[in-house]
Design a protein around this motif. Structure first.
Motif, PDB file in Angstrom:
ATOM      1  N   ILE A  43      21.094   0.324  -7.186  1.00 64.15           N
ATOM      2  CA  ILE A  43      19.971   0.106  -7.634  1.00 64.15           C
ATOM      3  C   ILE A  43      18.919   1.090  -7.673  1.00 64.15           C
ATOM      4  CG2 ILE A  43      18.678  -1.036  -5.906  1.00 64.15           C
ATOM      5  CD1 ILE A  43      18.179  -3.428  -7.914  1.00 64.15           C
ATOM      6  N   GLU A  44      18.277   1.299  -8.975  1.00 64.04           N
ATOM      7  CA  GLU A  44      17.269   2.171  -8.901  1.00 64.04           C
ATOM      8  C   GLU A  44      15.909   1.577  -8.269  1.00 64.04           C
ATOM      9  OE1 GLU A  44      17.904   4.413 -13.092  1.00 64.04           O
ATOM     10  OE2 GLU A  44      16.136   2.968 -13.030  1.00 64.04           O
ATOM     11  N   ILE A  45      15.284   2.575  -7.452  1.00 61.39           N
ATOM     12  CA  ILE A  45      13.925   2.265  -6.639  1.00 61.39           C
ATOM     13  C   ILE A  45      12.841   3.007  -7.077  1.00 61.39           C
ATOM     14  CG2 ILE A  45      13.268   2.053  -4.423  1.00 61.39           C
ATOM     15  CD1 ILE A  45      16.523   2.727  -3.374  1.00 61.39           C
ATOM     16  N   GLY A  46      11.749   2.177  -7.483  1.00 55.87           N
ATOM     17  CA  GLY A  46      10.847   2.879  -8.032  1.00 55.87           C
ATOM     18  C   GLY A  46       9.323   2.214  -7.797  1.00 55.87           C
ATOM     19  N   THR A  47       8.269   2.962  -8.186  1.00 57.99           N
ATOM     20  CA  THR A  47       6.840   2.556  -8.111  1.00 57.99           C
ATOM     21  C   THR A  47       6.487   2.299  -9.761  1.00 57.99           C
ATOM     22  OG1 THR A  47       6.133   4.545  -7.927  1.00 57.99           O
ATOM     23  CG2 THR A  47       6.294   3.410  -6.096  1.00 57.99           C
ATOM     24  N   ALA A  48       5.528   1.400  -9.860  1.00 56.88           N
ATOM     25  CA  ALA A  48       4.944   1.126 -11.089  1.00 56.88           C
ATOM     26  C   ALA A  48       3.460   0.506 -10.802  1.00 56.88           C
ATOM     27  CB  ALA A  48       5.682   0.266 -11.782  1.00 56.88           C
ATOM     28  N   VAL A  49       2.490   1.397 -10.277  1.00 54.37           N
ATOM     29  CA  VAL A  49       2.626   2.833 -10.241  1.00 54.37           C
ATOM     30  C   VAL A  49       1.606   3.168  -8.732  1.00 54.37           C
ATOM     31  CG1 VAL A  49       2.389   3.318 -12.582  1.00 54.37           C
ATOM     32  CG2 VAL A  49       0.205   2.998 -11.611  1.00 54.37           C
ATOM     33  N   ILE A  50       1.884   4.632  -8.451  1.00 53.16           N
ATOM     34  CA  ILE A  50       1.184   5.261  -7.345  1.00 53.16           C
ATOM     35  C   ILE A  50      -0.224   5.522  -8.163  1.00 53.16           C
ATOM     36  CG2 ILE A  50       0.901   6.781  -5.465  1.00 53.16           C
ATOM     37  CD1 ILE A  50       3.995   6.568  -5.303  1.00 53.16           C
ATOM     38  N   ASP A  51      -1.348   5.620  -7.451  1.00 49.18           N
ATOM     39  CA  ASP A  51      -2.639   6.039  -8.077  1.00 49.18           C
ATOM     40  C   ASP A  51      -3.037   7.235  -7.246  1.00 49.18           C
ATOM     41  OD1 ASP A  51      -5.391   6.398  -8.242  1.00 49.18           O
ATOM     42  OD2 ASP A  51      -5.851   4.364  -8.183  1.00 49.18           O
ATOM     43  N   MET A  52      -2.743   8.304  -8.374  1.00 48.94           N
ATOM     44  CA  MET A  52      -2.873   9.518  -7.887  1.00 48.94           C
ATOM     45  C   MET A  52      -4.213  10.237  -7.344  1.00 48.94           C
ATOM     46  SD  MET A  52       0.302  10.736  -7.812  1.00 48.94           S
ATOM     47  CE  MET A  52       0.011  12.511  -7.667  1.00 48.94           C
ATOM     48  N   ARG A  53      -5.271   9.485  -7.748  1.00 46.91           N
ATOM     49  CA  ARG A  53      -6.435   9.613  -7.149  1.00 46.91           C
ATOM     50  C   ARG A  53      -6.646   9.762  -5.801  1.00 46.91           C
ATOM     51  NH1 ARG A  53     -10.021   5.236 -10.222  1.00 46.91           N
ATOM     52  NH2 ARG A  53      -8.393   4.136  -9.309  1.00 46.91           N
ATOM     53  N   GLY A 100       0.736  -1.207  -0.100  1.00 49.62           N
ATOM     54  CA  GLY A 100       0.158  -0.005  -0.014  1.00 49.62           C
ATOM     55  C   GLY A 100       0.843   1.238   0.042  1.00 49.62           C
ATOM     56  N   SER A 101       1.066   1.875   1.094  1.00 48.84           N
ATOM     57  CA  SER A 101       1.846   3.208   1.467  1.00 48.84           C
ATOM     58  C   SER A 101       3.226   2.743   0.992  1.00 48.84           C
ATOM     59  CB  SER A 101       1.773   3.671   2.841  1.00 48.84           C
ATOM     60  OG  SER A 101       2.602   4.541   2.848  1.00 48.84           O
ATOM     61  N   PRO A 102       3.857   3.549  -0.180  1.00 44.62           N
ATOM     62  CA  PRO A 102       5.158   2.987  -0.829  1.00 44.62           C
ATOM     63  C   PRO A 102       6.390   3.556  -0.026  1.00 44.62           C
ATOM     64  CG  PRO A 102       4.041   4.538  -2.311  1.00 44.62           C
ATOM     65  CD  PRO A 102       3.255   4.135  -1.248  1.00 44.62           C
ATOM     66  N   PHE A 103       6.324   4.710   0.606  1.00 47.01           N
ATOM     67  CA  PHE A 103       7.431   5.394   0.775  1.00 47.01           C
ATOM     68  C   PHE A 103       8.270   5.064   1.758  1.00 47.01           C
ATOM     69  CE2 PHE A 103       5.059   8.467  -1.652  1.00 47.01           C
ATOM     70  CZ  PHE A 103       5.908   8.925  -2.630  1.00 47.01           C
ATOM     71  N   PRO A 104       7.696   4.426   3.148  1.00 51.32           N
ATOM     72  CA  PRO A 104       8.539   3.665   4.034  1.00 51.32           C
ATOM     73  C   PRO A 104       9.179   2.343   3.337  1.00 51.32           C
ATOM     74  CG  PRO A 104       6.352   4.237   4.882  1.00 51.32           C
ATOM     75  CD  PRO A 104       6.098   4.265   3.524  1.00 51.32           C
ATOM     76  N   LEU A 105       8.556   1.827   2.511  1.00 58.83           N
ATOM     77  CA  LEU A 105       9.317   0.733   1.764  1.00 58.83           C
ATOM     78  C   LEU A 105      10.601   1.156   1.170  1.00 58.83           C
ATOM     79  CD1 LEU A 105       9.641  -2.305   1.056  1.00 58.83           C
ATOM     80  CD2 LEU A 105       7.781  -1.854  -0.623  1.00 58.83           C
ATOM     81  N   LEU A 106      10.293   2.212   0.314  1.00 62.70           N
ATOM     82  CA  LEU A 106      11.331   2.906  -0.691  1.00 62.70           C
ATOM     83  C   LEU A 106      12.382   3.558   0.093  1.00 62.70           C
ATOM     84  CD1 LEU A 106       9.101   4.725  -3.276  1.00 62.70           C
ATOM     85  CD2 LEU A 106       9.998   2.522  -3.631  1.00 62.70           C
ATOM     86  N   ALA A 107      12.271   4.027   1.261  1.00 62.20           N
ATOM     87  CA  ALA A 107      13.261   4.583   2.026  1.00 62.20           C
ATOM     88  C   ALA A 107      13.974   3.537   2.764  1.00 62.20           C
ATOM     89  CB  ALA A 107      12.687   5.433   3.046  1.00 62.20           C
ATOM     90  N   ALA A 108      13.414   2.162   3.325  1.00 63.14           N
ATOM     91  CA  ALA A 108      14.052   1.243   3.808  1.00 63.14           C
ATOM     92  C   ALA A 108      14.869   0.583   2.692  1.00 63.14           C
ATOM     93  CB  ALA A 108      13.135   0.226   4.277  1.00 63.14           C
ATOM     94  N   ILE A 109      14.510   0.412   1.548  1.00 63.44           N
ATOM     95  CA  ILE A 109      15.317  -0.102   0.560  1.00 63.44           C
ATOM     96  C   ILE A 109      16.517   0.752   0.034  1.00 63.44           C
ATOM     97  CG2 ILE A 109      15.519  -0.783  -1.853  1.00 63.44           C
ATOM     98  CD1 ILE A 109      12.662  -1.757  -1.556  1.00 63.44           C
ATOM     99  N   GLY A 110      16.289   1.877   0.351  1.00 63.51           N
ATOM    100  CA  GLY A 110      17.271   3.007  -0.141  1.00 63.51           C
ATOM    101  C   GLY A 110      18.414   2.948   1.010  1.00 63.51           C
ATOM    102  N   ALA A 111      18.195   2.759   2.156  1.00 58.82           N
ATOM    103  CA  ALA A 111      18.897   2.598   3.416  1.00 58.82           C
ATOM    104  C   ALA A 111      19.755   1.372   3.165  1.00 58.82           C
ATOM    105  CB  ALA A 111      18.410   2.688   4.373  1.00 58.82           C
ATOM    106  N   ARG A 112      19.232   0.329   2.455  1.00 52.01           N
ATOM    107  CA  ARG A 112      19.904  -0.895   2.666  1.00 52.01           C
ATOM    108  C   ARG A 112      20.667  -1.159   1.257  1.00 52.01           C
ATOM    109  NH1 ARG A 112      17.778  -5.354   5.054  1.00 52.01           N
ATOM    110  NH2 ARG A 112      19.587  -6.518   4.029  1.00 52.01           N
ATOM    111  N   THR A 113      20.555  -0.375   0.287  1.00 51.70           N
ATOM    112  CA  THR A 113      21.235  -0.670  -1.306  1.00 51.70           C
ATOM    113  C   THR A 113      22.144   0.531  -1.550  1.00 51.70           C
ATOM    114  OG1 THR A 113      19.121   0.208  -2.238  1.00 51.70           O
ATOM    115  CG2 THR A 113      19.283  -2.150  -2.163  1.00 51.70           C
ATOM    116  N   LYS A 114      22.951   0.521  -2.555  1.00 52.32           N
ATOM    117  CA  LYS A 114      23.873   1.621  -2.941  1.00 52.32           C
ATOM    118  C   LYS A 114      23.552   1.896  -4.076  1.00 52.32           C
ATOM    119  CE  LYS A 114      26.060   1.272   0.966  1.00 52.32           C
ATOM    120  NZ  LYS A 114      26.074   2.489   1.982  1.00 52.32           N
TER     121      LYS A 114
END
Length: 342
Positions: A76-86, A60-74
């Motif tokens: 790799i690109e980290i992304g979403t596909a996709v976030i529903d802007m509604r 669901g909420s992507p940003f805690p996950l993206l931040a955690a991956i960002g802290a564990r990796t050096k």
């Protein structure tokens, strides 16, 4: 058309308490997503992408996950596909995205869109978002997107309090934390040719999945390739600097073990037709599963993969981190060189 490919994985983050699932809880889905991103980076993959669905046993909420991956990796690109802007508050989203991108060192590649069929009826209304009179939910998503993109420029817009709690920099204030360059790493998930052109006009990269509104009756990969070419023409016409990026997602499995053949050795070589609503006829792209040599020959006939610079491999995340790492490695090792992707 490009041959060199950036290759990543795309996970929906499914979880279910069923005994046969290797991902039985929301915690499993999140923690295994982090571990798979780490493993994919070690294998030499280029991207770790995640689908966002609300009211579902998925991510669901992507940003805690993206931040955690960002802290564990050096790297790799980290992304979403996709976030529903509604569903999104563009202001809060800009802060979350800025934070996650800074933690990751500027590696976020955010895919956003107007959304897709949901688990509930008009779920965005539960989040407090109702389209104004005369505006559809799709219009609302695009409006949220335009506001979000404007905020990512980092320009001041808010009048400061003359008696602030803390000293302010001079002039109007922007949202913080601000991550320089994130505005240039926003992608739009387009289901039609028209929205692909709209994304190009706004300077967003293009994500095209395994589902598209059927606009011509042609095979899926042909329609998708036409969409990509139309998008690039619209980008050029808009006069943007830089080169636009385009990703396509596919279910691709190299059958290199008995376990692979047990899971995926079945015929799914035809596109499927379905309906997203009473009026929207959609075409769903085929899956690929074969021995590497045969798989290479099949993939060479996919026009959209040939057009795209980025390929996202949809992974069966409930089969566990080790098996999904194997799926990614098999493509990188046995298929990518034969396709000229590496």
């Amino acid at each position: 058309m490009t041959n060199r490919k950036s290759i990543g994985f795309l996970s929906f983050g499914h979880w279910t308490p069923a005994p046969q699932s290797g991902t039985r809880t929301a915690a499993d889905a999140l923690l295994q997503s982090i571990e798979l991103a780490v493993a994919a980076e070690e294998l030499g993959a280029d991207g770790a992408y995640f689908r966002v669905h609300h009211f579902a046993r998925q991510l669901g909420s992507p940003f805690p996950l993206l931040a955690a991956i960002g802290a564990r990796t050096k790297k790799i690109e980290i992304g979403t596909a996709v976030i529903d802007m509604r569903y999104e508050n563009p202001f809060y989203m800009a802060e979350d995205a800025g934070s996650a991108d800074l933690i990751a060192g500027g590696r976020l590649q955010l895919g956003i869109s107007r959304g897709s069929p949901e688990q509930v009826i008009d779920g965005f209304r539960y989040f407090g978002y109702v389209p104004p009179e005369g505006m559809t939910d799709a219009d609302m998503a695009r409006k949220h997107t335009e506001v979000f993109l404007e905020l990512l420029k980092g320009e001041g817009f808010a009048k400061p309090n003359p008696r602030p709690m803390f000293p302010n920099p001079p002039g109007l204030l922007r949202l913080e934390p601000f991550s320089e360059g994130l505005r240039q790493r926003i992608w739009w998930g387009a289901g039609t040719n028209a929205t692909a052109a709209w994304a190009a006009k706004l300077g967003m990269h293009l994500q095209s999945s395994t589902l598209k509104i059927d606009e011509s009756g042609k095979p899926f990969h042909v329609q998708q390739a036409e969409q990509i070419r139309l998008y690039r023409d619209a980008w050029k016409e808009a006069g943007h600097a830089g080169t636009p990026r385009v990703s396509v997602s596919r279910s691709i499995f190299a059958l290199v073990s008995d376990q692979d053949r047990m899971y995926f050795d079945r015929d799914e070589s035809e596109d499927q037709i379905g309906f997203l609503s009473d009026k929207e006829r959609a075409i769903f792209g085929r899956s690929y599963a074969a021995e590497p040599d045969k798989l290479i020959e099949q993939l060479k006939g996919d026009e959209a993969i040939a057009e795209a610079d980025t390929l996202l491999l949809t992974v069966p995340n409930q089969l566990g981190v080790d098996y999904n790492a194997h799926v990614i490695e098999a493509i990188l090792k046995h298929v990518a060189p034969g396709m000229g992707w590496r």
